[in-house]
Design a protein around this motif. Sequence first.
Motif, PDB file in Angstrom:
ATOM      1  N   LYS A   8       0.822  -1.211   0.000  1.00 33.47           N
ATOM      2  CA  LYS A   8       0.000   0.000   0.000  1.00 33.47           C
ATOM      3  C   LYS A   8       0.861   1.268   0.000  1.00 33.47           C
ATOM      4  O   LYS A   8       0.414   2.317  -0.433  1.00 33.47           O
ATOM      5  N   LEU A   9       2.097   1.133   0.504  1.00 30.20           N
ATOM      6  CA  LEU A   9       3.021   2.268   0.548  1.00 30.20           C
ATOM      7  C   LEU A   9       4.386   1.810   0.072  1.00 30.20           C
ATOM      8  O   LEU A   9       4.920   0.800   0.533  1.00 30.20           O
ATOM      9  N   LEU A  10       4.955   2.566  -0.870  1.00 33.18           N
ATOM     10  CA  LEU A  10       6.306   2.299  -1.356  1.00 33.18           C
ATOM     11  C   LEU A  10       7.204   3.461  -0.943  1.00 33.18           C
ATOM     12  O   LEU A  10       6.931   4.618  -1.262  1.00 33.18           O
ATOM     13  N   ILE A  11       8.277   3.146  -0.207  1.00 37.25           N
ATOM     14  CA  ILE A  11       9.270   4.154   0.169  1.00 37.25           C
ATOM     15  C   ILE A  11      10.448   4.016  -0.779  1.00 37.25           C
ATOM     16  O   ILE A  11      11.089   2.962  -0.835  1.00 37.25           O
ATOM     17  N   ALA A  12      10.743   5.059  -1.549  1.00 43.18           N
ATOM     18  CA  ALA A  12      11.828   5.040  -2.535  1.00 43.18           C
ATOM     19  C   ALA A  12      12.925   5.992  -2.073  1.00 43.18           C
ATOM     20  O   ALA A  12      12.753   7.201  -2.123  1.00 43.18           O
ATOM     21  N   ASP A  13      14.044   5.436  -1.606  1.00 44.81           N
ATOM     22  CA  ASP A  13      15.130   6.244  -1.046  1.00 44.81           C
ATOM     23  C   ASP A  13      16.181   6.497  -2.130  1.00 44.81           C
ATOM     24  O   ASP A  13      16.983   5.628  -2.460  1.00 44.81           O
ATOM     25  N   GLU A  14      16.168   7.709  -2.707  1.00 41.22           N
ATOM     26  CA  GLU A  14      17.101   8.104  -3.769  1.00 41.22           C
ATOM     27  C   GLU A  14      17.170   7.027  -4.859  1.00 41.22           C
ATOM     28  O   GLU A  14      18.239   6.491  -5.159  1.00 41.22           O
ATOM     29  N   PRO A  15      16.034   6.665  -5.471  1.00 41.79           N
ATOM     30  CA  PRO A  15      16.020   5.518  -6.388  1.00 41.79           C
ATOM     31  C   PRO A  15      16.743   5.742  -7.700  1.00 41.79           C
ATOM     32  O   PRO A  15      16.963   4.786  -8.444  1.00 41.79           O
ATOM     33  N   THR A  16      17.128   6.988  -8.020  1.00 40.94           N
ATOM     34  CA  THR A  16      17.743   7.251  -9.325  1.00 40.94           C
ATOM     35  C   THR A  16      19.099   7.933  -9.224  1.00 40.94           C
ATOM     36  O   THR A  16      19.667   8.312 -10.249  1.00 40.94           O
ATOM     37  N   THR A  17      19.651   8.067  -8.010  1.00 42.34           N
ATOM     38  CA  THR A  17      20.861   8.876  -7.830  1.00 42.34           C
ATOM     39  C   THR A  17      22.031   8.389  -8.676  1.00 42.34           C
ATOM     40  O   THR A  17      22.755   9.179  -9.263  1.00 42.34           O
ATOM     41  N   ALA A  18      22.253   7.090  -8.753  1.00 40.42           N
ATOM     42  CA  ALA A  18      23.442   6.571  -9.432  1.00 40.42           C
ATOM     43  C   ALA A  18      23.201   6.272 -10.907  1.00 40.42           C
ATOM     44  O   ALA A  18      24.045   5.651 -11.556  1.00 40.42           O
ATOM     45  N   LEU A  19      22.069   6.693 -11.465  1.00 38.93           N
ATOM     46  CA  LEU A  19      21.702   6.304 -12.820  1.00 38.93           C
ATOM     47  C   LEU A  19      21.853   7.451 -13.806  1.00 38.93           C
ATOM     48  O   LEU A  19      21.790   8.622 -13.443  1.00 38.93           O
TER      49      LEU A  19
END
Length: 538
Positions: A175-186
């Motif tokens: 129900k909840l997705l926590i995305a911690d800096e999901p694109t920083t290294a991309l």
Amino acid sequence: MSQLLEIENLSVAFGVPGERSEVVHGVSFSVGEGEKVALVGESGSGKSVTALSVLRLHDTSQTDYPTGRILFEGNDLLKAPQKGIRRVRGRDVAMIFQEPMTSLNPVYTIGDQLMEPVMLHEGLDPVRAKSRMLELLDMVGIAEPEKRFDAFPHMLSGGQRQRVMIAMALACRPKLLIADEPTTALDVTIQKQILELLNRLQREFGMAILLITHDLNMVRHFAQRVCVMQNGELVEQGGVAELFDKPKHPYTRHLLGSEPEPLLKGEDRDALAARSPVMSGDSVRCYFPIKSGFFRRQVGEVRAVDDVSLAIRPGETLGIVGESGSGKSTLGMCLLRLQSCEGEIRFRGQRLDSLNGRQLRPLRRNFQVVFQDPYSSLSPRMTVARILDEGLRLHFPDLSRDERRRRAIKVLGEVGLEESMLDRYPHEFSGGQRQRIAVARAVVLEPEMLVLDEPTSALDVSVQKQVLELLRDLQRRHRMSYLFISHDLRVIRAVAHRVMVMREGRVVEEGETEKVFDHPRHEYTRTLLDAALLRDIG
């Protein structure tokens, strides 16, 4: 909209019992059902600490929560027993971590790790679990999911690993997705793909997303509400449009004002173009052999740099942009003769490609390099004084010890550091200060050209702006030339007079920065610009 997650007056303290140090102070915010909320701030602001507290992922022996509640669907997760919190993790609340390579277990296949949550939380047998995860891998855009299912993490690219992490997080339809800096290294194109994927899956699954990031441009195009943290406190929150247009708190205004500014208008480009090149490359090629079989015979080659020509003039910044694997860093190392290659390389008209190491050594002080990660490029066993003194002793042997120290003190002042820092070690400095030391190490030799390989990619936006302003000031003061390598097009637009766009080892477009950015000719350049500006997400 009913509230799914409510954080009320949360404080978090770390340390051994009796000596706790509070790092998050009385934070309160909420995430509604199906809502996208961004939690932003610089490194050390407490945003990741707050997010990890939702699932109680901190070391229990080192962590305490002096005040507050974390309510998920009305239940206080801080008071839930371990068995209860384990039921929530992965099933109701899932998390995507910043670096998938360290989050995925290197000794298990992708398939084994993907099946674990559905077998644990839903009791599926291996056959049904595999079928479910193959569907999810296909949904998140993994090509040939059956083949990737049995691969190990190191066999996938950064973008593929992040997609696997997303599939794992969505396995039980949280129900909840926590995305911690999901694109920083991309790369920028992969960043856009990941954000578009999260947007699409959020609509399909109807889940809420809590995005942890320091990228304000991403927040502007992705989130509905934003919460700003500084030094462990929540200083401002509100709707994205309102907060970006009329920020109330000084720190929010500071963050929004930290975007790189374009080069000063009215610079004499004709004068730059009229100067003789300080360094040039003609038909530079760098091919890496592909070997296979028992006898390791060559079966092909990777064309990392393929017939590239360029010229850099005194006082000019040439930006090299492209995705990972485009050959931009390899090109920089070829020009410095730190990577074997073919083609003519000249410094002040003198051929470098025909010189051996001994002949090159006296010239090396004229062209220096600043690497992406100063923590790994600065020796942890040497003080700042020794780091700066090393090059001076080699290239200026006639200088006395006192003269070398005076030069070190002078260059530290130029990069905004103090004399008292000379006797400290790299680990005692922040990321921005370490990068300033790396710049000082190069500048103390009075070079004519610097190769800057992603010098700001690991820095917060405000520190990034400080380093860029420092580099501009040093260039004006010493008339240095820069080869600035980056995948961040906003940074390149702010610092470069001219830009070259590389793809698969070749230059696909080049020209004055404004012309390339405002009127790109090549389709690949347009793709990079669209991704960098995060247009049309969702």
